[in-house]
Design a protein around this motif. Sequence first.
Motif, mmCIF file in Angstrom:
data_model
loop_
_atom_site.group_PDB
_atom_site.id
_atom_site.type_symbol
_atom_site.label_atom_id
_atom_site.label_comp_id
_atom_site.label_asym_id
_atom_site.label_seq_id
_atom_site.Cartn_x
_atom_site.Cartn_y
_atom_site.Cartn_z
ATOM 1 N N PHE A 81 27.864 20.199 -4.469
ATOM 2 C CA PHE A 81 28.336 19.217 -5.439
ATOM 3 C C PHE A 81 29.827 19.404 -5.683
ATOM 4 N N HIS A 82 30.444 18.398 -6.306
ATOM 5 C CA HIS A 82 31.886 18.497 -6.580
ATOM 6 C C HIS A 82 32.199 17.924 -7.952
ATOM 7 N N TRP A 83 33.363 18.347 -8.501
ATOM 8 C CA TRP A 83 33.807 17.956 -9.832
ATOM 9 C C TRP A 83 34.828 16.826 -9.809
ATOM 10 N N GLY A 84 35.316 16.433 -8.655
ATOM 11 C CA GLY A 84 36.440 15.518 -8.580
ATOM 12 C C GLY A 84 36.088 14.076 -8.893
ATOM 13 N N ASP A 85 37.134 13.301 -9.222
ATOM 14 C CA ASP A 85 36.947 11.864 -9.404
ATOM 15 C C ASP A 85 36.684 11.178 -8.070
ATOM 16 N N ASP A 86 37.069 11.825 -6.983
ATOM 17 C CA ASP A 86 36.885 11.282 -5.641
ATOM 18 C C ASP A 86 36.752 12.442 -4.675
ATOM 19 N N VAL A 87 36.489 12.137 -3.421
ATOM 20 C CA VAL A 87 36.465 13.155 -2.373
ATOM 21 C C VAL A 87 37.641 12.869 -1.443
ATOM 22 N N THR A 88 38.571 13.800 -1.379
ATOM 23 C CA THR A 88 39.750 13.631 -0.526
ATOM 24 C C THR A 88 39.871 14.827 0.407
ATOM 25 N N PHE A 89 40.669 14.634 1.452
ATOM 26 C CA PHE A 89 40.847 15.696 2.443
ATOM 27 C C PHE A 89 42.281 16.214 2.400
ATOM 28 N N ASP A 90 42.398 17.513 2.574
ATOM 29 C CA ASP A 90 43.701 18.168 2.617
ATOM 30 C C ASP A 90 44.308 17.946 3.999
ATOM 31 N N ARG A 91 45.469 17.299 4.040
ATOM 32 C CA ARG A 91 46.091 16.981 5.332
ATOM 33 C C ARG A 91 46.515 18.223 6.098
ATOM 34 N N SER A 92 46.828 19.280 5.400
ATOM 35 C CA SER A 92 47.302 20.486 6.085
ATOM 36 C C SER A 92 46.174 21.286 6.721
ATOM 37 N N LEU A 96 38.136 19.688 2.687
ATOM 38 C CA LEU A 96 38.083 18.968 1.424
ATOM 39 C C LEU A 96 39.140 19.502 0.471
ATOM 40 N N ASP A 97 39.786 18.599 -0.246
ATOM 41 C CA ASP A 97 40.840 18.959 -1.191
ATOM 42 C C ASP A 97 40.222 19.228 -2.559
ATOM 43 N N MET A 98 40.522 20.398 -3.136
ATOM 44 C CA MET A 98 39.987 20.724 -4.456
ATOM 45 C C MET A 98 40.533 19.787 -5.526
ATOM 46 N N ASP A 99 41.795 19.408 -5.398
ATOM 47 C CA ASP A 99 42.466 18.631 -6.439
ATOM 48 C C ASP A 99 42.356 17.143 -6.146
ATOM 49 N N SER A 100 41.264 16.538 -6.629
ATOM 50 C CA SER A 100 41.054 15.107 -6.422
ATOM 51 C C SER A 100 40.881 14.372 -7.745
ATOM 52 N N GLY A 101 41.515 14.890 -8.789
ATOM 53 C CA GLY A 101 41.437 14.288 -10.115
ATOM 54 C C GLY A 101 40.216 14.761 -10.880
ATOM 55 N N PHE A 102 40.368 14.965 -12.196
ATOM 56 C CA PHE A 102 39.282 15.536 -12.998
ATOM 57 C C PHE A 102 39.024 14.742 -14.273
ATOM 58 N N GLY A 103 39.312 13.444 -14.251
ATOM 59 C CA GLY A 103 39.137 12.637 -15.459
ATOM 60 C C GLY A 103 37.714 12.633 -15.971
ATOM 61 N N ALA A 208 46.359 30.165 -0.283
ATOM 62 C CA ALA A 208 46.983 28.883 0.030
ATOM 63 C C ALA A 208 47.075 27.992 -1.196
ATOM 64 N N ALA A 209 46.235 28.248 -2.207
ATOM 65 C CA ALA A 209 46.216 27.427 -3.414
ATOM 66 C C ALA A 209 47.077 28.013 -4.526
ATOM 67 N N VAL A 210 46.961 29.317 -4.734
ATOM 68 C CA VAL A 210 47.689 29.972 -5.826
ATOM 69 C C VAL A 210 49.029 30.470 -5.296
ATOM 70 N N THR A 211 49.928 29.530 -5.057
ATOM 71 C CA THR A 211 51.277 29.841 -4.597
ATOM 72 C C THR A 211 52.176 30.138 -5.793
ATOM 73 N N ASP A 212 53.398 30.579 -5.513
ATOM 74 C CA ASP A 212 54.327 30.864 -6.610
ATOM 75 C C ASP A 212 54.609 29.606 -7.431
#
Length: 269
Positions: A81-92, A96-103, A208-212
């Motif tokens: 399952f996922h928490w996002g407003d949508d399902v998006t893909f990380d281009r890099s 699946l991209d974790m950050d797809s909106g959380f409204g 890769a997610a928790v960058t400076d």
Amino acid sequence: MPTKPPTPSDFPSHLTVTITPPPSQPPSSSTRPTPNILLLLHGLGDSASSFTSFARALNLPETTCVTVQAPHPLPFDLPGFHWGDDVTFDRSTGGLDMDSGFGRATRLIVEDVVRGVLVRKCGYRLREVLVLGFGQGGMLGLVAARELGKVPRVSSAEEGEEEGGKTKEDAGELAGVISIGAPYPLSGSTTGPKNRTPVLLVASRDSAAVTDSAVQRTRNGFEFVELHRWARKGDGMPRSREEMMPVMQFFARRLRSRQGVPEDAVEIT
């Protein structure tokens, strides 16, 4: 309002929720409610069952663990399952991209779970609720903490109460947020004052997610942010006692204890 232990029936029927009592308290116990709630939010593609096992393994005293499953199943017959407003893909990475909106998920956690059940039905205060999330669940936990810090608009009709039934007690700081492998999301807003909920970010040294820059974005939204990086490479859940140590130390600082307090004692605030 007296505090009462949360039960699955307290939550909206559309949610999948599991309750894990502390080790010394059986599930059927009706004894004194615990002074702490740990809200567990799983990661992208996971489910409540694995985090329920994690709750039992934590074995935290005087703490009731509430595990909530994300409301949206992944598409394409993918498990989890996922928490996002949508399902998006990380281009890099192509994943699946974790950050797809959380409204929608933010409203669910803030209004249905925390304010609707834990605060209004069960009588807990926000500073008695701590959130631990992994990956996408960690991002959601941080966004929800920011939202819970916003003071509701108070109606002039009745001081201290808003037209929608919200009160000033519905806003404030949580006991803390632990986000494993995820920072505050780019899709979230950091405008306004910094939130005073203490935050622990835990990630690998090459995350890769928790960058400076992501850590700085989190610090732009929260006043107190502690960062701990594991020596090993690769994101994931803690795998050893050493990797769990900063999480357990954060628990020790932020969770409350009633040991030695008389049963009929009254807290003065």
